[in-house]
Design a protein around this motif. Structure first.
Motif, PDB file in Angstrom:
ATOM      1  N   ASP A 149       8.601  55.945  24.639  1.00 48.87           N
ATOM      2  CA  ASP A 149       7.243  56.372  24.972  1.00 48.87           C
ATOM      3  C   ASP A 149       6.877  57.682  24.281  1.00 48.87           C
ATOM      4  O   ASP A 149       6.459  58.648  24.914  1.00 48.87           O
ATOM      5  N   ARG A 186       1.192  53.187  27.301  1.00 48.23           N
ATOM      6  CA  ARG A 186       2.320  53.657  28.111  1.00 48.23           C
ATOM      7  C   ARG A 186       2.941  52.510  28.886  1.00 48.23           C
ATOM      8  O   ARG A 186       2.206  51.637  29.353  1.00 48.23           O
ATOM      9  N   PRO A 187       4.247  52.483  29.082  1.00 48.08           N
ATOM     10  CA  PRO A 187       5.259  53.451  28.640  1.00 48.08           C
ATOM     11  C   PRO A 187       5.931  53.062  27.330  1.00 48.08           C
ATOM     12  O   PRO A 187       7.121  53.310  27.144  1.00 48.08           O
ATOM     13  N   TYR A 188       5.144  52.471  26.417  1.00 49.22           N
ATOM     14  CA  TYR A 188       5.721  51.977  25.160  1.00 49.22           C
ATOM     15  C   TYR A 188       4.934  52.490  23.955  1.00 49.22           C
ATOM     16  O   TYR A 188       4.671  51.751  23.003  1.00 49.22           O
TER      17      TYR A 188
END
Length: 203
Positions: A149, A186-188
């Motif tokens: 992230d 989020r969370p990527y």
């Protein structure tokens, strides 16, 4: 969790963004495996600083051939300064890669050693090394530590890519606008960033 499982989870989030969904369809799954050697990846980022992709690759190949594989702190410190300069490293970058080598000798900056550190803590720790700025630290988070992230808006290609993909064309987006767009990732955000890079590099 395996890289494939992480990608599947990331895809389920990112496809809620129509632009990201199109990029995933166009480029397919991205490789999320972190670098085998954390130290080598940090040296790559140092070499890449302020150079075009082609120039960085050429300098890196010459320097790494000189240092010899595997790229280790001891090997970097053993390399002759004049030879490194002849390979294309500036005086400042020679200093920086040696600073990184000494830092790795003094403490564990690998994935295992930094496992319990948050992203901001890792950035603070790495930027204590002269020559490692916030951009380099974020590249390390993504490519060496495999953090999922991270949004590296210090990277020009990321900013230009987001602007091309999400901007109106009337004016360049500012970083606050880009951060707002990236909230949906989020969370990527690291995974989304890889797609922005892929699209920008294809242009």
């Amino acid at each position: 969790m395996s890289e494939r499982a992480v990608f599947d989870d990331a895809e389920s989030v990112l496809r809620d963004d129509p632009v990201m969904a199109e990029l995933i369809d166009r480029h397919g799954p991205v490789d999320l495996a972190p670098a085998d050697s954390e130290f080598r990846r940090l040296i790559v980022s140092i070499v890449n600083q302020q150079l075009s992709t082609a120039s960085a690759r050429a300098v890196r190949e010459r320097a790494f051939e000189l240092i010899g594989e595997p790229i280790t702190p001891d090997a970097v410190l053993a390399a002759e300064e004049a030879a490194l300069r002849e390979a294309g490293l500036s005086n400042s970058k020679i200093e920086y890669v040696r600073n990184c080598a000494r830092a790795f000798r003094e403490r564990d900056l690998t994935r295992d050693g930094l496992y319990e550190y948050g992203d901001d803590e890792v950035i603070d720790l790495l930027t204590e090394i002269r020559g490692v700025g916030a951009w380099t630290a974020r590249m390390y988070l993504i490519f060496a530590l495999g953090r999922e992230d991270v949004l590296p808006l210090g990277d020009l290609a990321v900013r230009r890519g987001i602007d091309q993909l999400y901007g109106t064309g009337d004016a360049t987006m500012d970083r606050s606008e880009m951060r707002s767009i990236a909230e949906a990732w989020r969370p990527y955000r690291s995974v989304a960033t890889r797609y922005v890079w892929l699209e920008y590099e294809d242009d």
